[in-house]
Each structure stands twice: as structure tokens, then as C-alpha cells.
Design a protein around this motif. Structure first.
Motif, mmCIF file in Angstrom:
data_model
loop_
_atom_site.group_PDB
_atom_site.id
_atom_site.type_symbol
_atom_site.label_atom_id
_atom_site.label_comp_id
_atom_site.label_asym_id
_atom_site.label_seq_id
_atom_site.Cartn_x
_atom_site.Cartn_y
_atom_site.Cartn_z
ATOM 1 N N LEU A 21 -4.277 18.332 3.876
ATOM 2 C CA LEU A 21 -3.636 17.717 5.037
ATOM 3 C C LEU A 21 -4.191 16.318 5.278
ATOM 4 O O LEU A 21 -3.450 15.388 5.571
ATOM 5 C CB LEU A 21 -3.833 18.590 6.280
ATOM 6 C CG LEU A 21 -3.055 19.909 6.307
ATOM 7 C CD1 LEU A 21 -3.476 20.718 7.522
ATOM 8 C CD2 LEU A 21 -1.564 19.642 6.328
ATOM 9 N N THR A 22 -5.485 16.182 5.131
ATOM 10 C CA THR A 22 -6.093 14.875 5.316
ATOM 11 C C THR A 22 -5.609 13.904 4.246
ATOM 12 O O THR A 22 -5.338 12.741 4.522
ATOM 13 C CB THR A 22 -7.622 14.984 5.277
ATOM 14 O OG1 THR A 22 -8.035 15.982 6.202
ATOM 15 C CG2 THR A 22 -8.277 13.671 5.637
ATOM 16 N N LEU A 23 -5.436 14.374 3.031
ATOM 17 C CA LEU A 23 -4.918 13.545 1.955
ATOM 18 C C LEU A 23 -3.500 13.065 2.289
ATOM 19 O O LEU A 23 -3.174 11.899 2.086
ATOM 20 C CB LEU A 23 -4.930 14.335 0.645
ATOM 21 C CG LEU A 23 -4.498 13.615 -0.612
ATOM 22 C CD1 LEU A 23 -5.358 12.389 -0.834
ATOM 23 C CD2 LEU A 23 -4.597 14.543 -1.803
ATOM 24 N N ALA A 24 -2.692 13.945 2.855
ATOM 25 C CA ALA A 24 -1.346 13.544 3.271
ATOM 26 C C ALA A 24 -1.413 12.495 4.381
ATOM 27 O O ALA A 24 -0.617 11.550 4.397
ATOM 28 C CB ALA A 24 -0.556 14.766 3.730
ATOM 29 N N ASP A 25 -2.366 12.664 5.291
ATOM 30 C CA ASP A 25 -2.543 11.665 6.357
ATOM 31 C C ASP A 25 -2.936 10.310 5.773
ATOM 32 O O ASP A 25 -2.428 9.277 6.204
ATOM 33 C CB ASP A 25 -3.615 12.128 7.349
ATOM 34 C CG ASP A 25 -3.176 13.348 8.151
ATOM 35 O OD1 ASP A 25 -1.956 13.578 8.255
ATOM 36 O OD2 ASP A 25 -4.059 14.052 8.661
ATOM 37 N N VAL A 26 -3.823 10.324 4.799
ATOM 38 C CA VAL A 26 -4.248 9.076 4.164
ATOM 39 C C VAL A 26 -3.058 8.414 3.477
ATOM 40 O O VAL A 26 -2.840 7.208 3.590
ATOM 41 C CB VAL A 26 -5.396 9.335 3.158
ATOM 42 C CG1 VAL A 26 -5.659 8.103 2.288
ATOM 43 C CG2 VAL A 26 -6.657 9.742 3.892
ATOM 44 N N SER B 231 -10.754 -4.391 0.218
ATOM 45 C CA SER B 231 -11.879 -3.471 0.440
ATOM 46 C C SER B 231 -11.388 -2.159 1.038
ATOM 47 O O SER B 231 -11.820 -1.074 0.625
ATOM 48 C CB SER B 231 -12.905 -4.101 1.374
ATOM 49 O OG SER B 231 -13.480 -5.226 0.793
ATOM 50 N N LEU B 232 -10.486 -2.263 2.002
ATOM 51 C CA LEU B 232 -9.945 -1.045 2.616
ATOM 52 C C LEU B 232 -9.125 -0.242 1.621
ATOM 53 O O LEU B 232 -9.181 0.995 1.615
ATOM 54 C CB LEU B 232 -9.097 -1.408 3.834
ATOM 55 C CG LEU B 232 -9.868 -1.889 5.056
ATOM 56 C CD1 LEU B 232 -8.905 -2.414 6.118
ATOM 57 C CD2 LEU B 232 -10.738 -0.786 5.612
ATOM 58 N N GLU B 233 -8.356 -0.914 0.780
ATOM 59 C CA GLU B 233 -7.583 -0.201 -0.237
ATOM 60 C C GLU B 233 -8.497 0.555 -1.184
ATOM 61 O O GLU B 233 -8.210 1.692 -1.560
ATOM 62 C CB GLU B 233 -6.700 -1.180 -1.017
ATOM 63 C CG GLU B 233 -5.497 -1.670 -0.244
ATOM 64 C CD GLU B 233 -4.719 -2.751 -0.970
ATOM 65 O OE1 GLU B 233 -5.267 -3.373 -1.920
ATOM 66 O OE2 GLU B 233 -3.561 -2.986 -0.591
ATOM 67 N N LYS B 234 -9.609 -0.082 -1.586
ATOM 68 C CA LYS B 234 -10.567 0.593 -2.461
ATOM 69 C C LYS B 234 -11.191 1.796 -1.759
ATOM 70 O O LYS B 234 -11.367 2.859 -2.368
ATOM 71 C CB LYS B 234 -11.658 -0.382 -2.907
ATOM 72 C CG LYS B 234 -11.172 -1.410 -3.900
ATOM 73 C CD LYS B 234 -12.276 -2.381 -4.257
ATOM 74 C CE LYS B 234 -11.782 -3.479 -5.178
ATOM 75 N NZ LYS B 234 -12.833 -4.463 -5.483
ATOM 76 N N ALA B 235 -11.526 1.636 -0.482
ATOM 77 C CA ALA B 235 -12.128 2.741 0.266
ATOM 78 C C ALA B 235 -11.141 3.899 0.412
ATOM 79 O O ALA B 235 -11.514 5.063 0.265
ATOM 80 C CB ALA B 235 -12.578 2.260 1.641
ATOM 81 N N VAL B 236 -9.885 3.576 0.681
ATOM 82 C CA VAL B 236 -8.865 4.622 0.811
ATOM 83 C C VAL B 236 -8.655 5.321 -0.522
ATOM 84 O O VAL B 236 -8.544 6.551 -0.575
ATOM 85 C CB VAL B 236 -7.539 4.030 1.346
ATOM 86 C CG1 VAL B 236 -6.393 4.992 1.185
ATOM 87 C CG2 VAL B 236 -7.692 3.634 2.804
ATOM 88 N N ALA B 237 -8.625 4.557 -1.608
ATOM 89 C CA ALA B 237 -8.455 5.176 -2.925
ATOM 90 C C ALA B 237 -9.634 6.096 -3.255
ATOM 91 O O ALA B 237 -9.442 7.196 -3.794
ATOM 92 C CB ALA B 237 -8.319 4.093 -3.991
ATOM 93 N N ALA B 238 -10.849 5.667 -2.910
ATOM 94 C CA ALA B 238 -12.023 6.513 -3.154
ATOM 95 C C ALA B 238 -11.975 7.769 -2.297
ATOM 96 O O ALA B 238 -12.275 8.868 -2.773
ATOM 97 C CB ALA B 238 -13.301 5.725 -2.874
ATOM 98 N N ALA B 239 -11.577 7.611 -1.032
ATOM 99 C CA ALA B 239 -11.476 8.780 -0.155
ATOM 100 C C ALA B 239 -10.391 9.730 -0.644
ATOM 101 O O ALA B 239 -10.566 10.957 -0.637
ATOM 102 C CB ALA B 239 -11.179 8.329 1.275
ATOM 103 N N GLU B 240 -9.280 9.165 -1.069
ATOM 104 C CA GLU B 240 -8.188 9.991 -1.583
ATOM 105 C C GLU B 240 -8.641 10.767 -2.818
ATOM 106 O O GLU B 240 -8.368 11.957 -2.944
ATOM 107 C CB GLU B 240 -7.000 9.088 -1.907
ATOM 108 C CG GLU B 240 -5.727 9.833 -2.210
ATOM 109 C CD GLU B 240 -4.560 8.875 -2.420
ATOM 110 O OE1 GLU B 240 -4.759 7.777 -2.989
ATOM 111 O OE2 GLU B 240 -3.450 9.229 -2.028
ATOM 112 N N GLN B 241 -9.353 10.107 -3.712
ATOM 113 C CA GLN B 241 -9.852 10.785 -4.910
ATOM 114 C C GLN B 241 -10.859 11.869 -4.541
ATOM 115 O O GLN B 241 -10.826 12.973 -5.080
ATOM 116 C CB GLN B 241 -10.501 9.771 -5.866
ATOM 117 C CG GLN B 241 -11.026 10.393 -7.140
ATOM 118 C CD GLN B 241 -9.926 11.047 -7.951
ATOM 119 O OE1 GLN B 241 -8.823 10.541 -8.043
ATOM 120 N NE2 GLN B 241 -10.234 12.199 -8.534
ATOM 121 N N GLY B 242 -11.739 11.570 -3.591
ATOM 122 C CA GLY B 242 -12.702 12.578 -3.160
ATOM 123 C C GLY B 242 -12.033 13.782 -2.527
ATOM 124 O O GLY B 242 -12.414 14.924 -2.796
#
Length: 97
Positions: free
Chosen positions: A81-86, A50-61
Motif C-alpha cells: 500500500l505504501t508503494l502504491a502511495d509513493v 535528489s527527491l527522485e533518487k530518494a523515492v526510487a530507493a524507498a520504492e525499491q526498499g
């Protein structure tokens, strides 16, 4: 003579039964513990997915946000910068604590 021969055999039988019963109990306890750990592991794996899916969605957004032409440059930079942090977090560099 019968009493002397019968007593050691009786003690041996009682001892064998006690060892067998205690071994059975330990095996049952171990099996129960393994079952509980397996259930916990499955629950944790579901949470990780679930966390991996959420991170992937956030990264795409964030990727979409940073590349959109109507987004001001400072917002796009912050999103990058936030994408690099993710990415750093998902690579496990900061999750090993």
C-alpha cells in the motif's frame, strides 16, 4: 538663431541620452533577474533529482520488503500500500496542490 537651433538639438541629445541610459538600466536589471531565476531553477532541479533518487530507493526498499518470504503478510500488505502511495505521489497526482 544659433541659440534657437542649438536648444532643440541639445534637448534632443539629452533626451536621447536619458532614454538610452534608462533602457540600459532596465536591460541590466532584467539580465540580473534572469540570472537569479536561472540559479534558483538549477537549485530546484537538483533538489528534485535528489527527491527522485530518494523515492526510487524507498520504492525499491518497499518492493524488496513486501516480496521477502520472512516478512509477515500484514507487513507486506502495508508495504504494498505504501508503494502504491509513493507511485501516486511521484506521478504528481497529489503534488499539484
Amino acid at each position: 538663431m544659433v541659440l534657437r537651433l542649438g536648444l532643440p538639438v541639445l534637448i534632443l541629445l539629452v533626451g536621447t541620452a536619458w532614454v538610452a541610459w534608462s533602457s540600459y538600466r532596465r536591460a541590466a536589471d532584467a539580465e540580473r533577474a534572469v540570472t537569479e531565476l536561472t540559479a534558483e531553477t538549477k537549485a530546484l532541479l537538483q533538489q528534485v533529482r535528489s527527491l527522485e533518487k530518494a523515492v526510487a530507493a524507498a520504492e525499491q526498499g518497499l518492493r524488496t520488503l513486501s516480496s521477502h518470504p520472512s516478512v509477515p503478510r500484514d507487513v507486506a500488505l502495508t508495504a504494498d500500500l505504501t508503494l502504491a502511495d509513493v507511485r501516486r505521489l511521484t506521478e504528481g497526482k497529489e503534488l499539484d496542490h
